[in-house]
Design a protein around this motif. Structure first.
Motif, PDB file in Angstrom:
ATOM      1  N   TRP A   1       0.858  -1.183   0.000  1.00 29.97           N
ATOM      2  CA  TRP A   1       0.000   0.000   0.000  1.00 29.97           C
ATOM      3  C   TRP A   1       0.892   1.230   0.000  1.00 29.97           C
ATOM      4  N   HIS A   2       0.389   2.313  -0.563  1.00 26.03           N
ATOM      5  CA  HIS A   2       1.118   3.577  -0.570  1.00 26.03           C
ATOM      6  C   HIS A   2       0.636   4.430   0.598  1.00 26.03           C
ATOM      7  N   TRP A   3       1.610   4.898   1.399  1.00 30.47           N
ATOM      8  CA  TRP A   3       1.254   5.766   2.515  1.00 30.47           C
ATOM      9  C   TRP A   3       1.587   7.210   2.183  1.00 30.47           C
ATOM     10  N   GLN A   4       0.634   8.064   2.483  1.00 28.94           N
ATOM     11  CA  GLN A   4       0.897   9.505   2.492  1.00 28.94           C
ATOM     12  C   GLN A   4       0.125  10.057   3.674  1.00 28.94           C
ATOM     13  N   PRO A   5       0.605  11.132   4.250  1.00 29.93           N
ATOM     14  CA  PRO A   5      -0.047  11.638   5.462  1.00 29.93           C
ATOM     15  C   PRO A   5      -1.507  11.998   5.171  1.00 29.93           C
ATOM     16  N   TYR A   6      -2.424  11.381   5.826  1.00 25.74           N
ATOM     17  CA  TYR A   6      -2.317  10.329   6.825  1.00 25.74           C
ATOM     18  C   TYR A   6      -3.280   9.225   6.437  1.00 25.74           C
ATOM     19  N   ARG A   7      -2.964   8.544   5.330  1.00 23.02           N
ATOM     20  CA  ARG A   7      -3.855   7.514   4.797  1.00 23.02           C
ATOM     21  C   ARG A   7      -3.076   6.594   3.868  1.00 23.02           C
ATOM     22  N   TYR A   8      -3.710   5.454   3.583  1.00 19.57           N
ATOM     23  CA  TYR A   8      -3.151   4.495   2.639  1.00 19.57           C
ATOM     24  C   TYR A   8      -4.013   4.444   1.382  1.00 19.57           C
ATOM     25  N   THR A   9      -3.351   4.313   0.247  1.00 12.97           N
ATOM     26  CA  THR A   9      -4.032   4.130  -1.030  1.00 12.97           C
ATOM     27  C   THR A   9      -3.275   3.076  -1.832  1.00 12.97           C
ATOM     28  N   ARG A  10      -3.928   2.509  -2.836  1.00 11.51           N
ATOM     29  CA  ARG A  10      -3.264   1.532  -3.681  1.00 11.51           C
ATOM     30  C   ARG A  10      -2.344   2.189  -4.702  1.00 11.51           C
ATOM     31  N   THR A  11      -2.716   3.413  -5.098  1.00  9.99           N
ATOM     32  CA  THR A  11      -1.895   4.136  -6.069  1.00  9.99           C
ATOM     33  C   THR A  11      -1.354   5.408  -5.439  1.00  9.99           C
ATOM     34  N   ALA A  12      -0.224   5.868  -5.968  1.00  7.32           N
ATOM     35  CA  ALA A  12       0.475   7.017  -5.391  1.00  7.32           C
ATOM     36  C   ALA A  12       0.089   8.298  -6.123  1.00  7.32           C
ATOM     37  N   GLY A  13      -1.074   8.824  -5.778  1.00 11.73           N
ATOM     38  CA  GLY A  13      -1.546  10.028  -6.436  1.00 11.73           C
ATOM     39  C   GLY A  13      -0.692  11.245  -6.158  1.00 11.73           C
ATOM     40  N   ASP A  14       0.072  11.214  -5.062  1.00 14.95           N
ATOM     41  CA  ASP A  14       0.920  12.350  -4.722  1.00 14.95           C
ATOM     42  C   ASP A  14       2.313  12.246  -5.344  1.00 14.95           C
ATOM     43  N   VAL A  15       2.577  11.145  -6.043  1.00 15.35           N
ATOM     44  CA  VAL A  15       3.901  10.985  -6.661  1.00 15.35           C
ATOM     45  C   VAL A  15       3.774  10.881  -8.171  1.00 15.35           C
ATOM     46  N   ASN A  16       3.373   9.698  -8.668  1.00 11.53           N
ATOM     47  CA  ASN A  16       3.277   9.532 -10.124  1.00 11.53           C
ATOM     48  C   ASN A  16       2.027   8.795 -10.564  1.00 11.53           C
ATOM     49  N   GLY A  17       1.127   8.516  -9.631  1.00  9.08           N
ATOM     50  CA  GLY A  17      -0.126   7.863  -9.974  1.00  9.08           C
ATOM     51  C   GLY A  17      -0.031   6.364 -10.166  1.00  9.08           C
ATOM     52  N   ALA A  18       1.148   5.796 -10.004  1.00 10.86           N
ATOM     53  CA  ALA A  18       1.328   4.357 -10.211  1.00 10.86           C
ATOM     54  C   ALA A  18       0.942   3.575  -8.966  1.00 10.86           C
ATOM     55  N   ARG A  19       0.709   2.296  -9.171  1.00  8.35           N
ATOM     56  CA  ARG A  19       0.465   1.392  -8.049  1.00  8.35           C
ATOM     57  C   ARG A  19       1.802   0.911  -7.518  1.00  8.35           C
ATOM     58  N   VAL A  20       1.931   0.841  -6.188  1.00  7.27           N
ATOM     59  CA  VAL A  20       3.203   0.446  -5.588  1.00  7.27           C
ATOM     60  C   VAL A  20       3.468  -1.036  -5.839  1.00  7.27           C
ATOM     61  N   ALA A  21       4.719  -1.446  -5.626  1.00 11.78           N
ATOM     62  CA  ALA A  21       5.101  -2.843  -5.793  1.00 11.78           C
ATOM     63  C   ALA A  21       4.325  -3.739  -4.834  1.00 11.78           C
TER      64      ALA A  21
END
Length: 218
Positions: free
Chosen positions: A65-85
């Motif tokens: 899961w991708h963490w950003q303050p303060y929640r988890y998502t499947r994709t990294a909308g705050d970085v590049n929109g990709a799904r993490v490994a």
């Protein structure tokens, strides 16, 4: 780097256990290789921006899961929109073994299935303020693995960021687990100790901290 005087297993509080030198040198090298691979993407390692406008001094990459303050998502909308490994099965097994070692109970890892890891890289200037790991929807223990330079790890209480807290040194290969009554204890890293790591781990400088967690999300 091997300690001249063996460091004993230490219970800091109910559910909070330090197991020095738990990872073998080979395991540390394998984890460094894996972390380098994850750091390149699909979501690359980065300095996380905080909602108030600050930027964390550690660099972070996530798997599962991708963490950003303060929640988890499947994709990294705050970085590049990709799904993490994906979170690998071998890391699940390592987490289960860690609980057995920390709690000295062969059944301690039964049913423990971490599905995310936050991997933080500290250079000699990086710090981590006192905080709780409370974005997960699960009370399962957090498994923390250290590789590279030692650090001062501050483990506090579950009420606030202030005293009482305990400072201890986490060295390369150390395991720290906090669960049960200590699951939501405040903790942080006030400083890294440069030059204390062993280059044989594959990490010439800095500190890797890998924390395995159960998100409780689907």
């Amino acid at each position: 780097m091997s300690a001249l005087i063996p460091r004993p297993r230490l219970v800091l509080a109910p559910g909070a256990v330090h197991v020095p030198g738990w990872l073998t040198p080979e395991q540390q090298r394998e984890l460094v290789v894996a972390c380098r691979d994850w750091a390149t993407g699909p979501v690359p390692i980065r300095h996380t921006e905080l909602p108030a406008g600050g930027v964390m001094s550690v660099r972070t990459v996530c798997i599962g899961w991708h963490w950003q303050p303060y929640r988890y998502t499947r994709t990294a909308g705050d970085v590049n929109g990709a799904r993490v490994a994906e979170f690998p099965d071998w890391l699940v097994e390592l987490g289960r073994s860690a609980l057995v070692a920390a709690y000295l109970d062969p059944a301690a890892g039964d049913g423990y299935t971490p599905d995310t890891a936050l991997i933080n890289f500290y250079d000699d200037q990086a710090r981590m303020g006192m905080h709780q790991d409370k974005d997960e929807k699960s009370t399962a223990p957090v498994v923390s693995l250290s590789i590279g330079d030692s650090c001062v790890f501050r483990f506090g209480n579950t009420t606030n960021r202030n005293k009482p807290y305990t400072d201890l040194e986490l060295a390369s290969g150390d395991l720290f687990v906090f669960g049960g009554p200590s699951r939501f204890a405040y903790h942080g890293v006030p400083r890294v100790l440069p030059g204390t790591g062993d280059p044989d781990t594959g990490l010439a400088a800095g500190r890797l901290n890998i924390t395995l967690r159960v998100t409780g999300l689907t």
